[in-house]
Design a protein around this motif. Structure first.
Motif, PDB file in Angstrom:
ATOM      1  N   GLU A   6       2.785   2.549  -1.470  1.00  0.00           N
ATOM      2  CA  GLU A   6       2.863   1.671  -0.393  1.00  0.00           C
ATOM      3  C   GLU A   6       4.050   0.680  -0.271  1.00  0.00           C
ATOM      4  N   ASN A   7       4.453   0.262  -1.499  1.00  0.00           N
ATOM      5  CA  ASN A   7       5.447  -0.761  -1.450  1.00  0.00           C
ATOM      6  C   ASN A   7       6.578  -0.552  -2.335  1.00  0.00           C
ATOM      7  N   GLY A   8       6.695   0.635  -3.025  1.00  0.00           N
ATOM      8  CA  GLY A   8       7.663   1.088  -3.879  1.00  0.00           C
ATOM      9  C   GLY A   8       7.675   0.407  -5.324  1.00  0.00           C
ATOM     10  N   CYS A   9       8.498   0.804  -6.279  1.00  0.00           N
ATOM     11  CA  CYS A   9       8.500   0.425  -7.583  1.00  0.00           C
ATOM     12  C   CYS A   9       9.619  -0.621  -7.649  1.00  0.00           C
ATOM     13  N   HIS A  10       9.288  -1.629  -8.303  1.00  0.00           N
ATOM     14  CA  HIS A  10      10.404  -2.808  -8.471  1.00  0.00           C
ATOM     15  C   HIS A  10      10.967  -2.871  -9.860  1.00  0.00           C
ATOM     16  N   HIS A  11      10.563  -1.538 -10.619  1.00  0.00           N
ATOM     17  CA  HIS A  11      11.083  -1.459 -11.866  1.00  0.00           C
ATOM     18  C   HIS A  11      10.557  -2.527 -12.708  1.00  0.00           C
ATOM     19  N   ASP A  12       9.418  -3.020 -12.732  1.00  0.00           N
ATOM     20  CA  ASP A  12       8.534  -3.854 -13.381  1.00  0.00           C
ATOM     21  C   ASP A  12       6.915  -3.577 -13.339  1.00  0.00           C
TER      22      ASP A  12
END
Length: 179
Positions: free
Chosen positions: A128-134
């Protein structure tokens, strides 16, 4: 001898060799599997919280606090290619070093159903929101569920889950819990 019999014989030989190696490591280690689990959990949680240096600062602190011979432990670590605190987190899985237990093949503070719920939640959030690489979605679920966030993050990283999408893609329940 049939191909099926040959395969079964090879599999038995491999299992026997793995068990022999695990027993050998256990006999050479200054600490047992439970102590190694406590060490890896402690060091991992500190790494997840504050990062790490390329040395054994966190490990040595724990060993010293528990009156364990640091030189003997370093000698053991060298024999299994554990080079520093980070290496301990990634390569020091007590269940890989000393053998599986009745309910674990690999280190994970979560029970199987909890890990499944976490992965499902993080998967939905990433879609839904994507990965923010965290680990924002992972941390959110762990915190809301009352888990020790840093300890579980450390275990997830040890399984290749270095961010939310990698938790979903890399953390394999089948490699953690006996089937």
């Amino acid at each position: 001898m049939s191909n099926r019999s040959k395969k079964a014989a090879r599999e038995a030989a491999i299992k026997s060799e793995i068990a022999r190696r695990e027993a050998d490591r256990a006999s050479r280690s200054p600490i047992n599997r439970q102590q190694m689990l406590l060490l890896v959990s402690n060091v991992g949680a500190k790494i997840a919280d504050n990062g790490h240096k390329s040395d054994f600062t966190l490990t040595d602190s724990w060993l010293n606090k528990h009156n364990i011979d640091i030189d003997k432990m370093h000698e053991f670590f060298e024999s299994v290619n554990i080079l520093d605190d980070w290496s301990l987190l990634i390569e020091g899985d007590p269940f890989q070093l000393f053998g599986a237990s009745e309910n674990r093949c690999s280190w994970m503070p979560l029970e199987e159903n909890e890990l499944s719920l976490l992965i499902d939640y993080v998967d939905r959030q990433v879609q839904e929101n994507g990965c923010h690489h965290d680990h924002r979605h992972t941390k959110e679920w762990l915190s809301d569920s009352g888990h020790n966030v840093n300890e579980v993050l450390a275990a997830l990283m040890a399984h290749g889950g270095f961010c939310d999408c990698e938790v979903v893609m890399n953390v394999e329940e089948d490699s953690i819990y006996p089937q």
